[in-house]
Design a protein around this motif. Structure first.
Motif, PDB file in Angstrom:
ATOM      1  N   ALA A 342      -6.646   6.469  -8.131  1.00  0.00           N
ATOM      2  CA  ALA A 342      -5.331   7.115  -8.272  1.00  0.00           C
ATOM      3  C   ALA A 342      -5.271   8.483  -7.587  1.00  0.00           C
ATOM      4  N   GLN A 343      -6.374   8.925  -6.984  1.00  0.00           N
ATOM      5  CA  GLN A 343      -6.395  10.235  -6.325  1.00  0.00           C
ATOM      6  C   GLN A 343      -5.795  10.121  -4.926  1.00  0.00           C
ATOM      7  N   THR A 344      -4.535   9.739  -4.904  1.00  0.00           N
ATOM      8  CA  THR A 344      -3.752   9.471  -3.698  1.00  0.00           C
ATOM      9  C   THR A 344      -2.418  10.191  -3.829  1.00  0.00           C
ATOM     10  N   PRO A 345      -1.615  10.241  -2.765  1.00  0.00           N
ATOM     11  CA  PRO A 345      -0.290  10.850  -2.914  1.00  0.00           C
ATOM     12  C   PRO A 345       0.543  10.210  -4.024  1.00  0.00           C
ATOM     13  N   VAL A 346       0.483   8.899  -4.152  1.00  0.00           N
ATOM     14  CA  VAL A 346       1.262   8.222  -5.189  1.00  0.00           C
ATOM     15  C   VAL A 346       0.776   8.635  -6.577  1.00  0.00           C
ATOM     16  N   GLY A 347      -0.538   8.643  -6.788  1.00  0.00           N
ATOM     17  CA  GLY A 347      -1.094   9.059  -8.078  1.00  0.00           C
ATOM     18  C   GLY A 347      -0.812  10.515  -8.378  1.00  0.00           C
ATOM     19  N   THR A 348      -0.864  11.351  -7.340  1.00  0.00           N
ATOM     20  CA  THR A 348      -0.578  12.782  -7.495  1.00  0.00           C
ATOM     21  C   THR A 348       0.859  12.992  -7.970  1.00  0.00           C
ATOM     22  N   LYS A 349       1.786  12.237  -7.405  1.00  0.00           N
ATOM     23  CA  LYS A 349       3.194  12.327  -7.824  1.00  0.00           C
ATOM     24  C   LYS A 349       3.344  11.880  -9.278  1.00  0.00           C
ATOM     25  N   MET A 350       2.615  10.842  -9.653  1.00  0.00           N
ATOM     26  CA  MET A 350       2.676  10.329 -11.024  1.00  0.00           C
ATOM     27  C   MET A 350       2.208  11.393 -12.016  1.00  0.00           C
ATOM     28  N   LEU A 351       1.069  12.014 -11.724  1.00  0.00           N
ATOM     29  CA  LEU A 351       0.536  13.042 -12.622  1.00  0.00           C
ATOM     30  C   LEU A 351       1.511  14.215 -12.735  1.00  0.00           C
ATOM     31  N   GLY A 371      -0.833  18.535  -3.587  1.00  0.00           N
ATOM     32  CA  GLY A 371      -1.894  17.641  -4.032  1.00  0.00           C
ATOM     33  C   GLY A 371      -3.289  18.084  -3.634  1.00  0.00           C
ATOM     34  N   MET A 372      -3.544  19.395  -3.597  1.00  0.00           N
ATOM     35  CA  MET A 372      -4.900  19.869  -3.286  1.00  0.00           C
ATOM     36  C   MET A 372      -5.893  19.338  -4.310  1.00  0.00           C
ATOM     37  N   GLN A 373      -7.112  19.054  -3.842  1.00  0.00           N
ATOM     38  CA  GLN A 373      -8.139  18.444  -4.675  1.00  0.00           C
ATOM     39  C   GLN A 373      -9.396  19.299  -4.719  1.00  0.00           C
ATOM     40  N   ASN A 374     -10.337  18.906  -5.587  1.00  0.00           N
ATOM     41  CA  ASN A 374     -11.630  19.580  -5.636  1.00  0.00           C
ATOM     42  C   ASN A 374     -12.350  19.453  -4.296  1.00  0.00           C
ATOM     43  N   GLU A 375     -13.057  20.517  -3.937  1.00  0.00           N
ATOM     44  CA  GLU A 375     -13.865  20.509  -2.718  1.00  0.00           C
ATOM     45  C   GLU A 375     -15.236  19.892  -3.001  1.00  0.00           C
ATOM     46  N   ILE A 376     -15.945  19.515  -1.945  1.00  0.00           N
ATOM     47  CA  ILE A 376     -17.341  19.088  -2.065  1.00  0.00           C
ATOM     48  C   ILE A 376     -18.201  20.329  -1.812  1.00  0.00           C
ATOM     49  N   TRP A 377     -19.068  20.651  -2.768  1.00  0.00           N
ATOM     50  CA  TRP A 377     -19.921  21.845  -2.664  1.00  0.00           C
ATOM     51  C   TRP A 377     -21.379  21.376  -2.540  1.00  0.00           C
ATOM     52  N   GLY A 541      16.481  -5.715 -18.141  1.00  0.00           N
ATOM     53  CA  GLY A 541      15.819  -5.621 -19.434  1.00  0.00           C
ATOM     54  C   GLY A 541      14.317  -5.442 -19.394  1.00  0.00           C
ATOM     55  N   MET A 542      13.739  -5.232 -18.185  1.00  0.00           N
ATOM     56  CA  MET A 542      12.289  -5.154 -18.082  1.00  0.00           C
ATOM     57  C   MET A 542      11.853  -3.815 -17.468  1.00  0.00           C
ATOM     58  N   LEU A 543      10.717  -3.330 -17.976  1.00  0.00           N
ATOM     59  CA  LEU A 543      10.058  -2.168 -17.389  1.00  0.00           C
ATOM     60  C   LEU A 543       8.827  -2.693 -16.655  1.00  0.00           C
ATOM     61  N   LYS A 544       8.892  -2.688 -15.341  1.00  0.00           N
ATOM     62  CA  LYS A 544       7.780  -3.188 -14.524  1.00  0.00           C
ATOM     63  C   LYS A 544       7.213  -2.013 -13.736  1.00  0.00           C
ATOM     64  N   LEU A 545       5.916  -1.737 -13.949  1.00  0.00           N
ATOM     65  CA  LEU A 545       5.273  -0.604 -13.296  1.00  0.00           C
ATOM     66  C   LEU A 545       4.061  -1.081 -12.508  1.00  0.00           C
ATOM     67  N   ASP A 546       4.085  -0.843 -11.207  1.00  0.00           N
ATOM     68  CA  ASP A 546       2.914  -1.138 -10.387  1.00  0.00           C
ATOM     69  C   ASP A 546       1.822  -0.107 -10.688  1.00  0.00           C
ATOM     70  N   SER A 547       0.637  -0.326 -10.151  1.00  0.00           N
ATOM     71  CA  SER A 547      -0.445   0.636 -10.317  1.00  0.00           C
ATOM     72  C   SER A 547      -0.019   2.003  -9.794  1.00  0.00           C
ATOM     73  N   CYS A 548      -0.219   3.040 -10.607  1.00  0.00           N
ATOM     74  CA  CYS A 548       0.097   4.436 -10.262  1.00  0.00           C
ATOM     75  C   CYS A 548       1.595   4.684 -10.044  1.00  0.00           C
ATOM     76  N   GLU A 549       2.416   3.844 -10.626  1.00  0.00           N
ATOM     77  CA  GLU A 549       3.854   4.061 -10.510  1.00  0.00           C
ATOM     78  C   GLU A 549       4.375   4.860 -11.701  1.00  0.00           C
ATOM     79  N   VAL A 550       5.268   5.781 -11.417  1.00  0.00           N
ATOM     80  CA  VAL A 550       6.005   6.476 -12.464  1.00  0.00           C
ATOM     81  C   VAL A 550       7.484   6.326 -12.167  1.00  0.00           C
ATOM     82  N   ILE A 551       8.261   6.144 -13.216  1.00  0.00           N
ATOM     83  CA  ILE A 551       9.706   6.016 -13.051  1.00  0.00           C
ATOM     84  C   ILE A 551      10.400   6.830 -14.135  1.00  0.00           C
ATOM     85  N   VAL A 552      11.517   7.435 -13.773  1.00  0.00           N
ATOM     86  CA  VAL A 552      12.303   8.245 -14.704  1.00  0.00           C
ATOM     87  C   VAL A 552      13.679   7.603 -14.805  1.00  0.00           C
TER      88      VAL A 552
END
Length: 557
Positions: A342-351, A371-377, A541-552
């Motif tokens: 989920a560490q993708t643009p779509v997942g970032t938007k969801m969070l 969507g900045m992420q942790n660096e590799i140290w 009548g249905m709530l259908k959510l794909d992986s990492c999908e958010v809907i309002v």
């Protein structure tokens, strides 16, 4: 709840050292901030919080203040600060500063006078105590490791510091000291500041007997926060502070409050609270290790979800808290709270969506909006943060290898949030023409503001839509004052809640899992307000959510 000017606002935290460098010295500055005010305004921001810009030796990145009335020359001048205030005001934005009044720098003139006369007036601005049997007065371990007590040269006394030894704690029992602080706070508010974020404030109340506690580590010491948790009376200091400063100016205040007692929330926030609001750290506290980062527990999705929603239910009895995904003291939220897939643009938007539409005041941290992420140290010497270096040492002493200790620090280091903001794909991510004070993240060519400005489907442009919906005239009331009602809690992967008033109902639903989820909607849908996967309607009548999908969804009431 009595309506206040700050209730419907969205805040943005700037860590000045890493925001934008205007003069090529490798350190971000006020001129850099001024140049980006239109960018910040376009993000839907009303309040800008500046991490410390006061004069400081920077032992703890400015949280060791040597002059409360001066701007650090690394950041610019007081004239530039006044210009920042004026330019923000033109754009109808408010500036708040960090208020660090549990401690100051050992270079502050008060402490220098105390050292010069350890029995004099200024020694009582701090906690000078005689040792016991050749040892420090008590066995407290500081937040940054090592004893809380440091010898006062040439005497049999020690001074107390809960953070670095260069950050002596101020004695709030001294009314003269308190008045000095109040004068300073009022000076800034009269200058035009809108308020403060208040650092480590719960620590100002000490048990003056400084009793020993049962050791909780092989060093024979006990964590200093045990005293904080066991002493009463901090509320009296906080009320005195409020009445003598903030209340007079209708200032917005947000407290950094840890170790609060379970029944005290109503004293801290709400119409008569010590502060306008406090940060909700409930999700971040889930990864607190018993001894340090090296034994921090893994946080599963359901625990994280249920903790946040339970906090929402509890807080709304009293007032509004401030909601964060990350800040200057925490690693990047995308790396911390999302699984790898989920560490993708779509997942970032969801969070971002599930956080910013919660009840409370949203705080966006610089770089979060792209969507900045942790660096590799790869080396402990790459870090600058005093706390990370201490945690690395603790991990090695606990038996972890160099590789394992680096991995622990890579997950949790505060420097993950302090890498320079990624403005473009040019050298040093457009942050500086010089050598940056802390390394630039290696992914800056892929993740940067300039690229996302051009992409209508970017994380940045999605954040702009998100803040616009929260502030839209037809939804402002429900997103500001509407209660949070959790739903679909029997799902293993869905985080969902309603925001409700008497006349409106909004559903925020997100699927943090790998597989598509489909379930019945509880109420008919009037309108799709936002989707991170650009869905514009719902199957009947249905709530259908794909992986990492958010809907309002605006639902019928």
């Amino acid at each position: 709840m009595t309506e206040k000017w700050w209730h419907d606002k969205i805040a943005y935290q700037i860590y000045p050292k890493s925001f934008l460098d205007s003069n090529g010295d490798g350190i971000g500055d006020l001129r850099g901030i001024i140049s980006k005010l239109d960018y910040i305004k376009a993000l839907g921001i009303d309040i800008i919080w500046l991490s410390p810009i006061y004069k400081s030796p920077f032992v703890d990145q400015g949280y060791d203040i040597s002059d409360y009335y001066a701007i650090a020359e690394e950041f610019g001048t007081m004239e530039e600060f006044d210009e920042l205030l004026a330019e923000a005001k033109k754009r109808n934005m408010h500036i708040i500063m960090d208020l660090v009044i549990n401690h100051c720098s050992d270079k502050h003139e008060w402490f220098q006078k105390a050292l010069a006369d350890p029995d004099g007036e200024y020694a009582d601005y701090f906690y000078f105590r005689k040792g016991k049997n050749g040892n420090p007065p008590s066995n407290y371990r500081s937040y940054f490791g090592g004893s809380c007590w440091e010898p006062v040269p040439g005497t049999d006394k020690y001074y107390f510091h809960m953070f670095a030894k260069e950050q002596p704690d101020l004695n709030w029992e001294n009314p003269k000291l308190r008045q000095e602080l109040y004068n300073m706070i009022n000076w800034w508010l009269e200058k035009g500041l809108a308020g403060f974020r208040i650092d480590a404030i719960i620590n100002i109340k000490k048990d003056l007997a400084f009793p020993d506690y049962e050791p909780d580590g092989p060093d024979g010491m006990a964590a200093c926060w045990k005293m904080v948790e066991n002493v009463d009376g901090v509320g009296e200091f906080l009320e005195d502070l409020k009445k003598n400063t903030f209340q007079k100016h209708d200032a917005f205040t947000v407290g950094e409050v840890f170790n609060m007692k379970a029944d005290e929330l109503g004293q801290f926030i709400g119409d008569n609270g010590h502060f306008s609001t406090i940060f909700d750290f409930c999700a971040h506290s889930l990864s607190d290790g018993a001894h340090g980062w090296y034994d921090a527990p893994h946080v599963d999705f359901k625990t994280w979800r249920d903790t946040i929603l339970s906090s929402q239910i509890n807080v709304q009895k009293y007032g509004l808290e401030a909601n964060i995904i990350e800040n200057h003291d925490e690693p990047r939220g995308v790396s911390r709270f999302l699984p790898k897939y989920a560490q993708t643009p779509v997942g970032t938007k969801m969070l971002g969506t599930v956080n910013i539409l919660l009840r409370g005041i949203p705080f966006i941290y610089q770089g979060q909006e792209i969507g900045m992420q942790n660096e590799i140290w790869n080396d402990i010497h790459d870090y600058n943060d005093i706390s990370t270096i201490d945690q690395y040492k603790l991990a090695r002493e606990a038996g972890l290898s160099d590789t394992e200790a680096l991995e622990v620090c890579g997950k949790m280091s505060r420097d993950n949030a302090r890498t320079p903001v990624q403005w473009n794909a040019q050298v040093n991510a457009g942050f500086t023409t010089g050598t940056p004070w802390l390394k630039v993240h290696s992914d800056y060519k892929e993740i940067n503001v300039a690229a996302q400005e051009k992409d209508p489907d970017s994380v940045l442009n999605y954040y702009r839509k998100l803040t616009a919906i929260r502030k839209a005239p037809e939804y402002k009331e429900v997103f500001t004052y509407g209660k949070t009602v959790p739903t679909y809690q029997d799902s293993e992967t869905v985080m969902a809640y309603y925001r409700e008033t008497k006349s409106q109902r909004i559903l925020v639903a997100a699927n943090f899992g790998r597989e598509t989820v489909s379930t019945k909607l509880e109420y008919p849908v009037k309108k799709v307000l936002l989707s991170n996967q650009n869905h514009t309607d719902c199957p009947e009548g249905m709530l259908k959510l794909d992986s990492c999908e958010v809907i309002v969804l605006e639902c019928e009431k």
